[in-house]
Design a protein around this motif. Structure first.
Motif, PDB file in Angstrom:
ATOM      1  N   LEU A 198      -5.173  27.309  19.065  1.00  0.00           N
ATOM      2  CA  LEU A 198      -5.010  28.871  18.973  1.00  0.00           C
ATOM      3  C   LEU A 198      -6.327  29.476  18.532  1.00  0.00           C
ATOM      4  CD1 LEU A 198      -2.657  27.852  15.834  1.00  0.00           C
ATOM      5  CD2 LEU A 198      -2.116  28.616  18.082  1.00  0.00           C
ATOM      6  N   PRO A 199      -6.730  31.005  19.082  1.00  0.00           N
ATOM      7  CA  PRO A 199      -7.916  31.373  18.103  1.00  0.00           C
ATOM      8  C   PRO A 199      -8.381  31.530  17.186  1.00  0.00           C
ATOM      9  CG  PRO A 199      -5.946  32.970  19.590  1.00  0.00           C
ATOM     10  CD  PRO A 199      -5.825  31.972  18.831  1.00  0.00           C
ATOM     11  N   ASP A 200      -9.575  31.738  16.635  1.00  0.00           N
ATOM     12  CA  ASP A 200      -9.498  31.355  15.231  1.00  0.00           C
ATOM     13  C   ASP A 200      -9.363  32.567  14.353  1.00  0.00           C
ATOM     14  OD1 ASP A 200     -11.412  28.950  15.120  1.00  0.00           O
ATOM     15  OD2 ASP A 200     -13.076  29.944  16.061  1.00  0.00           O
ATOM     16  N   VAL A 201      -9.779  34.016  15.723  1.00  0.00           N
ATOM     17  CA  VAL A 201      -9.620  35.257  14.731  1.00  0.00           C
ATOM     18  C   VAL A 201      -8.773  35.913  15.618  1.00  0.00           C
ATOM     19  CG1 VAL A 201     -10.432  37.465  14.325  1.00  0.00           C
ATOM     20  CG2 VAL A 201     -11.832  35.421  14.292  1.00  0.00           C
ATOM     21  N   ILE A 202      -7.624  36.977  15.848  1.00  0.00           N
ATOM     22  CA  ILE A 202      -6.727  37.981  16.378  1.00  0.00           C
ATOM     23  C   ILE A 202      -7.912  38.997  16.658  1.00  0.00           C
ATOM     24  CG2 ILE A 202      -5.007  39.092  16.731  1.00  0.00           C
ATOM     25  CD1 ILE A 202      -4.670  36.359  17.190  1.00  0.00           C
ATOM     26  N   THR A 203      -7.929  39.649  17.330  1.00  0.00           N
ATOM     27  CA  THR A 203      -8.699  41.136  17.509  1.00  0.00           C
ATOM     28  C   THR A 203      -8.125  42.161  17.482  1.00  0.00           C
ATOM     29  OG1 THR A 203      -9.942  40.036  19.564  1.00  0.00           O
ATOM     30  CG2 THR A 203      -9.827  42.259  19.445  1.00  0.00           C
ATOM     31  N   SER A 204      -8.740  43.294  16.551  1.00  0.00           N
ATOM     32  CA  SER A 204      -8.054  44.278  16.161  1.00  0.00           C
ATOM     33  C   SER A 204      -7.919  45.607  17.014  1.00  0.00           C
ATOM     34  CB  SER A 204      -8.829  44.962  14.865  1.00  0.00           C
ATOM     35  OG  SER A 204      -9.717  45.467  15.794  1.00  0.00           O
ATOM     36  N   ILE A 205      -6.286  46.504  16.661  1.00  0.00           N
ATOM     37  CA  ILE A 205      -5.343  46.918  17.055  1.00  0.00           C
ATOM     38  C   ILE A 205      -6.612  47.592  17.683  1.00  0.00           C
ATOM     39  CG2 ILE A 205      -4.508  48.491  15.740  1.00  0.00           C
ATOM     40  CD1 ILE A 205      -2.286  49.189  17.721  1.00  0.00           C
ATOM     41  N   SER A 206      -7.893  47.893  17.273  1.00  0.00           N
ATOM     42  CA  SER A 206      -9.047  49.569  17.564  1.00  0.00           C
ATOM     43  C   SER A 206      -9.408  48.843  19.005  1.00  0.00           C
ATOM     44  CB  SER A 206      -9.732  49.492  16.456  1.00  0.00           C
ATOM     45  OG  SER A 206     -10.251  48.213  16.225  1.00  0.00           O
ATOM     46  N   ALA A 207      -9.643  47.892  19.552  1.00  0.00           N
ATOM     47  CA  ALA A 207     -10.704  47.473  20.156  1.00  0.00           C
ATOM     48  C   ALA A 207      -9.231  47.206  21.800  1.00  0.00           C
ATOM     49  CB  ALA A 207     -11.729  45.990  19.998  1.00  0.00           C
ATOM     50  N   ARG A 208      -8.109  47.345  21.544  1.00  0.00           N
ATOM     51  CA  ARG A 208      -7.341  46.956  22.402  1.00  0.00           C
ATOM     52  C   ARG A 208      -6.562  47.882  22.770  1.00  0.00           C
ATOM     53  NH1 ARG A 208      -4.741  41.335  22.134  1.00  0.00           N
ATOM     54  NH2 ARG A 208      -5.546  40.802  19.681  1.00  0.00           N
ATOM     55  N   GLN A 209      -6.566  48.389  24.531  1.00  0.00           N
ATOM     56  CA  GLN A 209      -5.988  48.727  25.304  1.00  0.00           C
ATOM     57  C   GLN A 209      -5.472  49.102  26.318  1.00  0.00           C
ATOM     58  OE1 GLN A 209      -8.726  52.210  27.151  1.00  0.00           O
ATOM     59  NE2 GLN A 209      -9.399  50.160  27.414  1.00  0.00           N
ATOM     60  N   GLY A 210      -4.092  48.847  26.567  1.00  0.00           N
ATOM     61  CA  GLY A 210      -3.592  48.496  28.554  1.00  0.00           C
ATOM     62  C   GLY A 210      -3.059  47.766  28.570  1.00  0.00           C
ATOM     63  N   VAL A 211      -2.472  47.761  29.725  1.00  0.00           N
ATOM     64  CA  VAL A 211      -1.626  46.690  30.263  1.00  0.00           C
ATOM     65  C   VAL A 211      -2.697  45.242  30.640  1.00  0.00           C
ATOM     66  CG1 VAL A 211       1.403  46.004  31.178  1.00  0.00           C
ATOM     67  CG2 VAL A 211       0.298  48.270  29.956  1.00  0.00           C
ATOM     68  N   LEU A 212      -1.616  44.312  30.959  1.00  0.00           N
ATOM     69  CA  LEU A 212      -2.690  42.766  31.679  1.00  0.00           C
ATOM     70  C   LEU A 212      -1.749  42.262  32.472  1.00  0.00           C
ATOM     71  CD1 LEU A 212      -4.910  40.974  32.322  1.00  0.00           C
ATOM     72  CD2 LEU A 212      -4.066  39.892  30.125  1.00  0.00           C
ATOM     73  N   GLU A 281      -8.150  39.383  24.625  1.00  0.00           N
ATOM     74  CA  GLU A 281      -8.337  40.104  23.195  1.00  0.00           C
ATOM     75  C   GLU A 281      -8.933  41.225  23.261  1.00  0.00           C
ATOM     76  OE1 GLU A 281     -12.549  38.164  22.256  1.00  0.00           O
ATOM     77  OE2 GLU A 281     -11.491  35.898  22.420  1.00  0.00           O
ATOM     78  N   LEU A 282      -8.511  41.710  24.557  1.00  0.00           N
ATOM     79  CA  LEU A 282      -8.420  43.249  24.782  1.00  0.00           C
ATOM     80  C   LEU A 282      -7.380  44.485  25.061  1.00  0.00           C
ATOM     81  CD1 LEU A 282     -12.241  43.665  26.912  1.00  0.00           C
ATOM     82  CD2 LEU A 282     -11.748  43.037  23.659  1.00  0.00           C
ATOM     83  N   THR A 283      -6.262  43.573  25.398  1.00  0.00           N
ATOM     84  CA  THR A 283      -4.963  43.829  26.094  1.00  0.00           C
ATOM     85  C   THR A 283      -4.029  44.466  24.923  1.00  0.00           C
ATOM     86  OG1 THR A 283      -3.718  44.743  27.568  1.00  0.00           O
ATOM     87  CG2 THR A 283      -4.112  42.442  26.428  1.00  0.00           C
ATOM     88  N   ARG A 284      -3.207  45.486  25.191  1.00  0.00           N
ATOM     89  CA  ARG A 284      -2.314  45.783  24.353  1.00  0.00           C
ATOM     90  C   ARG A 284      -0.630  44.560  24.069  1.00  0.00           C
ATOM     91  NH1 ARG A 284      -3.483  50.094  20.245  1.00  0.00           N
ATOM     92  NH2 ARG A 284      -0.794  50.526  19.993  1.00  0.00           N
ATOM     93  N   VAL A 285      -0.529  44.621  26.064  1.00  0.00           N
ATOM     94  CA  VAL A 285       0.868  44.108  26.648  1.00  0.00           C
ATOM     95  C   VAL A 285       0.774  43.604  27.551  1.00  0.00           C
ATOM     96  CG1 VAL A 285       3.187  44.672  27.448  1.00  0.00           C
ATOM     97  CG2 VAL A 285       1.731  46.741  25.959  1.00  0.00           C
ATOM     98  N   LEU A 286       1.123  42.100  27.670  1.00  0.00           N
ATOM     99  CA  LEU A 286       1.079  41.809  28.684  1.00  0.00           C
ATOM    100  C   LEU A 286       2.274  41.813  29.423  1.00  0.00           C
ATOM    101  CD1 LEU A 286      -0.434  39.573  31.166  1.00  0.00           C
ATOM    102  CD2 LEU A 286       1.985  37.722  28.877  1.00  0.00           C
ATOM    103  N   ALA A 287       2.457  42.372  30.710  1.00  0.00           N
ATOM    104  CA  ALA A 287       3.451  42.196  31.922  1.00  0.00           C
ATOM    105  C   ALA A 287       3.449  40.737  32.376  1.00  0.00           C
ATOM    106  CB  ALA A 287       3.356  42.963  33.185  1.00  0.00           C
ATOM    107  N   LEU A 288       5.265  40.530  32.765  1.00  0.00           N
ATOM    108  CA  LEU A 288       5.807  39.498  33.052  1.00  0.00           C
ATOM    109  C   LEU A 288       6.659  40.211  34.425  1.00  0.00           C
ATOM    110  CD1 LEU A 288       4.922  36.256  33.577  1.00  0.00           C
ATOM    111  CD2 LEU A 288       7.420  36.278  32.182  1.00  0.00           C
ATOM    112  N   THR A 289       6.105  39.694  35.962  1.00  0.00           N
ATOM    113  CA  THR A 289       7.186  40.345  36.944  1.00  0.00           C
ATOM    114  C   THR A 289       8.134  39.171  37.017  1.00  0.00           C
ATOM    115  OG1 THR A 289       4.802  40.376  37.960  1.00  0.00           O
ATOM    116  CG2 THR A 289       6.036  42.197  36.996  1.00  0.00           C
ATOM    117  N   SER A 290       7.815  37.520  37.177  1.00  0.00           N
ATOM    118  CA  SER A 290       7.675  36.701  37.539  1.00  0.00           C
ATOM    119  C   SER A 290       9.531  36.806  38.230  1.00  0.00           C
ATOM    120  CB  SER A 290       7.253  35.572  37.285  1.00  0.00           C
ATOM    121  OG  SER A 290       6.018  34.915  37.293  1.00  0.00           O
ATOM    122  N   GLU A 291       9.893  36.067  38.455  1.00  0.00           N
ATOM    123  CA  GLU A 291      11.178  35.802  39.749  1.00  0.00           C
ATOM    124  C   GLU A 291      11.652  35.067  38.267  1.00  0.00           C
ATOM    125  OE1 GLU A 291      12.158  35.366  42.490  1.00  0.00           O
ATOM    126  OE2 GLU A 291      12.598  37.447  43.772  1.00  0.00           O
TER     127      GLU A 291
END
Length: 393
Positions: A198-212, A281-291
């Motif tokens: 587990l990460p020590d710290v969760i990055t704040s929402i202000s530092a995040r953007q976009g889809v990964l 740590e820098l993204t807002r959403v993960l996209a999963l397209t796998s079947e």
């Protein structure tokens, strides 16, 4: 009286690509296995070593774990069945010699492959218990094994079935896999979740953007669907990390070319593991397209960093909330969402998660809470220690 610790040899064909930081040829499975190995070694209840399919320098030790290698044979589609069988036997004896030198009690491996057969044969010749861990839902029925993994080879499917029924333990990642392995192969699998630090710290929402999107070039990952998602949300930044795969070079080139003309999409053909982890740590959403997946390590890496997931198809044991178009604007928070294949609904949910800070924070908190309770080392590693101690007796 000094306690005798079980000596476990982990076999991973592609692990050396992770350890030498090449950025190619490995996936989340290798990252997760190395996390497990390091955790077990640090806790001191299991003696851990690694064998990989590579030319590794003699007496290599990484983070207190001995690492040895034996390159796998270079076979092509033109090689006859006799040549392949001879190569399998030769490789099995080579692995057997390495196992003898390592003086291990248990062999642990995953992934149905040529190397898997060789390791299994070597283990049985030396009368060492073999533990096999399933990874993908495709491994739980013969039709998908033939079509998706073994490229139509019925012989390999029969060999896999033969091995599966003779492994000392078969592990799985979800209840769905457990029931399918029992129904299709008559195997009683043991469910142990993937382990993630587990990460020590969760990055704040202000530092995040976009889809990964993170994955390797494979038709089952459906990377083209991510291009459609980026096109649907032209005002949202999208990042795509797609590790190349030699067997799917045409797919890699096709996706890379298409990505190059989308202005809101940054494409990267593979990155070292540490660099990929920073992106969560820098993204807002993960996209999963796998079947299909087993329990995707990419998903767990996202969730543990507080990144909600939007999936087109895959929903591990009902963790994600199924949604339709009418649900997007007012559905409850969840660690992830699944859209039954709808790119349009997925794009709408990704937009909401990028714009609605309160909703995103609620989903993010649920994501980290789930991983802490299910996949953290303190929860998972004792299960492996008990398993190895029991098998080694």
């Amino acid at each position: 009286m000094q306690k005798t610790l079980p000596r476990v040899l982990f076999y991973s064909a592609r692990m050396w690509s992770l350890l030498n930081n090449s950025g190619e040829g490995f996936g989340g499975g290798e990252t997760e296995m190395w996390t497990m190995m390091r955790g077990l070694a640090d806790r001191g209840e299991v003696c851990v070593s690694l064998l990989t399919a590579a030319d590794v320098p003699a007496e290599t030790v990484i983070e207190n774990i001995p690492v040895a290698g034996i390159p796998s044979p270079r076979l092509t589609d033109r090689d006859s069945r006799l040549v392949r069988i001879a190569a399998l036997i030769s490789y099995a004896f080579g692995i057997g010699r390495r196992i003898q030198q390592s003086r291990v009690d248990v062999i642990f491996m995953k992934l149905p492959s040529f190397e898997m057969f060789a390791v299994a044969v070597a283990g049985w010749i030396l009368r060492k218990p073999v533990v096999f861990r399933g990874v993908s839902n495709w491994e739980t029925d013969e039709k998908n094994l033939a079509e998706q993994i073994f490229h139509g080879s019925r012989l390999k499917v029969r060999l896999f079935r033969f091995c599966l029924r003779r492994f000392n333990r078969v592990l799985c990642q979800t209840q769905h896999q457990r029931s399918e392995l029992n129904r299709n192969f008559g195997v009683e699998a043991v469910l142990i979740p993937n382990v993630h630090a587990l990460p020590d710290v969760i990055t704040s929402i202000s530092a995040r953007q976009g889809v990964l999107w993170v994955g390797r070039a494979h038709p089952g990952k459906q990377p083209q669907a991510f291009l459609q998602l980026a096109d649907a949300n032209w005002d949202v930044a999208h990042t795509m990390i797609m590790a190349p795969a030699p067997e799917y070079s045409a797919l890699s080139a096709e996706v890379a070319n298409a990505a190059s003309i989308q202005t809101n999409l940054q494409f990267q053909p593979g990155l070292p593991s540490g660099e990929v982890l920073k992106l969560y740590e820098l993204t807002r959403v993960l996209a999963l397209t796998s079947e299909a997946e087993g329990f995707s390590n990419v998903v767990i890496e996202a969730l543990k960093n507080g990144v909600p997931v939007v999936s087109l198809f895959w929903n591990p044991d009902g963790l994600f909330l199924p949604i339709g178009e009418s649900d997007v604007s007012d559905c409850a928070a969840a660690p992830g969402f699944v859209t039954n294949g709808s790119v349009g609904v997925a794009a709408l949910m990704m937009k909401r998660l990028n714009q609605d800070d309160i909703f995103w924070k609620a989903c993010s908190d649920m994501a980290t809470d789930y991983v802490r309770k299910t996949h953290s080392p303190d929860v998972v590693l004792p299960q492996y220690e008990a398993l190895f101690a029991g098998v080694a007796r």
